[in-house]
Design an enzyme around this catalytic site. Structure first.
Site, PDB file in Angstrom:
ATOM      1  N   TRP A 101     -13.794  36.949 -35.273  1.00  0.00           N
ATOM      2  CA  TRP A 101     -14.252  36.860 -36.651  1.00  0.00           C
ATOM      3  C   TRP A 101     -15.765  36.747 -36.725  1.00  0.00           C
ATOM      4  O   TRP A 101     -16.402  37.355 -37.601  1.00  0.00           O
ATOM      5  CB  TRP A 101     -13.565  35.697 -37.366  1.00  0.00           C
ATOM      6  CG  TRP A 101     -12.075  35.772 -37.245  1.00  0.00           C
ATOM      7  CD1 TRP A 101     -11.240  34.868 -36.643  1.00  0.00           C
ATOM      8  CD2 TRP A 101     -11.219  36.847 -37.702  1.00  0.00           C
ATOM      9  NE1 TRP A 101      -9.945  35.299 -36.703  1.00  0.00           N
ATOM     10  CE2 TRP A 101      -9.893  36.511 -37.346  1.00  0.00           C
ATOM     11  CE3 TRP A 101     -11.460  38.044 -38.368  1.00  0.00           C
ATOM     12  CZ2 TRP A 101      -8.809  37.333 -37.630  1.00  0.00           C
ATOM     13  CZ3 TRP A 101     -10.383  38.878 -38.656  1.00  0.00           C
ATOM     14  CH2 TRP A 101      -9.077  38.511 -38.289  1.00  0.00           C
ATOM     15  N   ASP A 168     -18.110  30.043 -41.629  1.00  0.00           N
ATOM     16  CA  ASP A 168     -16.750  30.463 -41.915  1.00  0.00           C
ATOM     17  C   ASP A 168     -15.844  29.316 -41.475  1.00  0.00           C
ATOM     18  O   ASP A 168     -15.692  29.054 -40.291  1.00  0.00           O
ATOM     19  CB  ASP A 168     -16.441  31.742 -41.133  1.00  0.00           C
ATOM     20  CG  ASP A 168     -15.013  32.240 -41.321  1.00  0.00           C
ATOM     21  OD1 ASP A 168     -14.213  31.547 -41.986  1.00  0.00           O
ATOM     22  OD2 ASP A 168     -14.689  33.318 -40.789  1.00  0.00           O
ATOM     23  N   LYS A 192      -4.716  29.036 -44.729  1.00  0.00           N
ATOM     24  CA  LYS A 192      -4.477  28.152 -43.581  1.00  0.00           C
ATOM     25  C   LYS A 192      -4.134  26.736 -44.069  1.00  0.00           C
ATOM     26  O   LYS A 192      -3.022  26.269 -43.911  1.00  0.00           O
ATOM     27  CB  LYS A 192      -5.707  28.095 -42.673  1.00  0.00           C
ATOM     28  CG  LYS A 192      -6.347  29.426 -42.356  1.00  0.00           C
ATOM     29  CD  LYS A 192      -5.488  30.326 -41.488  1.00  0.00           C
ATOM     30  CE  LYS A 192      -6.264  31.578 -41.111  1.00  0.00           C
ATOM     31  NZ  LYS A 192      -5.482  32.517 -40.287  1.00  0.00           N
TER      32      LYS A 192
END
Length: 359
Positions: A101, A168, A192
């Site tokens: 990511w 992030d 999440k």
């Protein structure tokens, strides 16, 4: 049979949240209308949006220097929106490369200004969080990915730097307290610890905006969404509502300090089950950087033939989503806020029974 959902995302949510969300789909607050069909500008939904924002502020201890936004496009859109809004050719963005990511965030940022990768663990297949690296002066910001779902690593402390951070936090936000004053911007996909897929949380420091010279498309300018209260266009009504319910649940269950204690207990049990088992290898992630959210592990060398039998035993016990990410293989147990310790114990028992049978 109860299912124990170890999926990395979309992930487990609290059972009371499912029940309340299901009722809202049928009849929202006794209106005789579904949440899915009411106006996003109605006072009923405006109240939801306001409460969600207040809960974010309360749980994270945000000062008035920050704005809270609920946007669409996932964290992947934030890879370029952060750089588009904060970085230009006069400055430089620093990035720490700790996995898939962060690598994607680096690629997207390069379209908007100079980018320097100040540290990377790519050479070791991202099995650790880089440490002890020099951070150049003059960076506009330093971008980090606080938890790496694929490789199972997580920051245990923020980098030692005066440079303001962009992060992030998709896979560990609301799992523990955060020193938010260190950041210019935090973004997180909801799916999440916060809610279902479809909404992305952005927390941005107001004085970090408006400093780039480029034209920013209206929809991609954070200031647009600040002015319109996250409703410049139709917001993702249902994901925001479910996120609000989940944040209520977090607060009602003790807030972020309680979530941290809950999550550390689950991680301790999970890693003890891995490390004490002769058939499993827990060195996918360096011990000091092991994620509390995503425990990654593999079979020991030479016993790869047992991959399918282990997954079959997991499924028989109701343990779902244990297969590792396709890019690294092996296994992964995601231990997000809503996961109970009892479910982790079920997986630990499966691992023990598996070893009794095959070792």
């Amino acid at each position: 049979m109860k299912k124990h959902n170890f999926s990395a995302g979309p992930a487990i949510l609290p059972q009371p949240v499912f029940e309340q969300a299901a009722e809202a789909v049928r009849d929202f607050n006794g209106m005789g209308l579904s949440l899915l069909e009411i106006s996003h500008r109605s006072p009923q939904f405006t109240a939801v949006l306001d409460e969600a924002q207040v809960l974010v502020r309360d749980l994270l201890g945000l000062s008035d220097a920050y704005e809270v936004l609920f946007l669409q496009g996932g964290a992947s859109s934030q890879f370029f929106m952060t750089a588009m809004n904060l970085l230009d050719e006069k400055g430089k963005g620093g990035y720490v490369d700790t996995g898939s990511w962060s690598a994607k965030a680096i690629k997207e940022a390069q379209a908007f200004g100079p980018v320097e990768v100040v540290a990377s663990s790519k050479a070791s297949n991202y099995n650790a969080i880089p440490k002890g690296y020099p951070i150049p002066d003059g960076l506009t910001y330093l971008h980090i990915t606080t938890n790496n779902t694929i490789f199972g690593t997580q920051y245990k402390a923020l980098p030692e730097t005066a440079t303001r951070l962009v992060a992030d936090m998709s896979s560990d936000i609301f799992s523990k307290p955060v020193d938010t004053e260190r950041f210019d911007l935090i973004y997180a996909g909801a799916q999440k610890n916060m809610g279902p897929a479809g909404v992305t949380l952005v927390i941005v420091r107001k004085d970090a905006l408006g400093k780039v010279g480029r034209h920013i498309p209206t929809m991609l300018d954070y200031r647009t969404h600040i002015k319109k209260g996250s409703s410049f266009n139709t917001p993702p009504v249902f994901p925001i509502y479910v996120s609000m319910l989940t944040l209520r649940w977090v607060k009602a269950n003790g807030g972020l300090k309680a979530m941290q204690a809950r999550n550390e207990a689950k991680a301790k049990l999970m890693y003890e089950a891995i490390d004490s088992n002769p058939l499993f290898d827990g060195t996918v992630a360096a011990a000091e950087d092991r994620s509390v959210m995503n425990a990654t592990f593999n079979l020991i060398e030479g016993r790869e033939d047992l991959f399918a039998p282990f997954l079959e035993l997991c499924e028989e016990a109701g343990c779902s989503g244990v297969k590792g990410h396709r890019s690294v293989g092996g296994f992964r147990a995601s231990l997000y806020n809503a996961m109970d310790l009892e479910s982790v114990q079920v997986l630990a028992d499966v691992m023990h029974a598996f070893t009794e049978k095959y070792a």
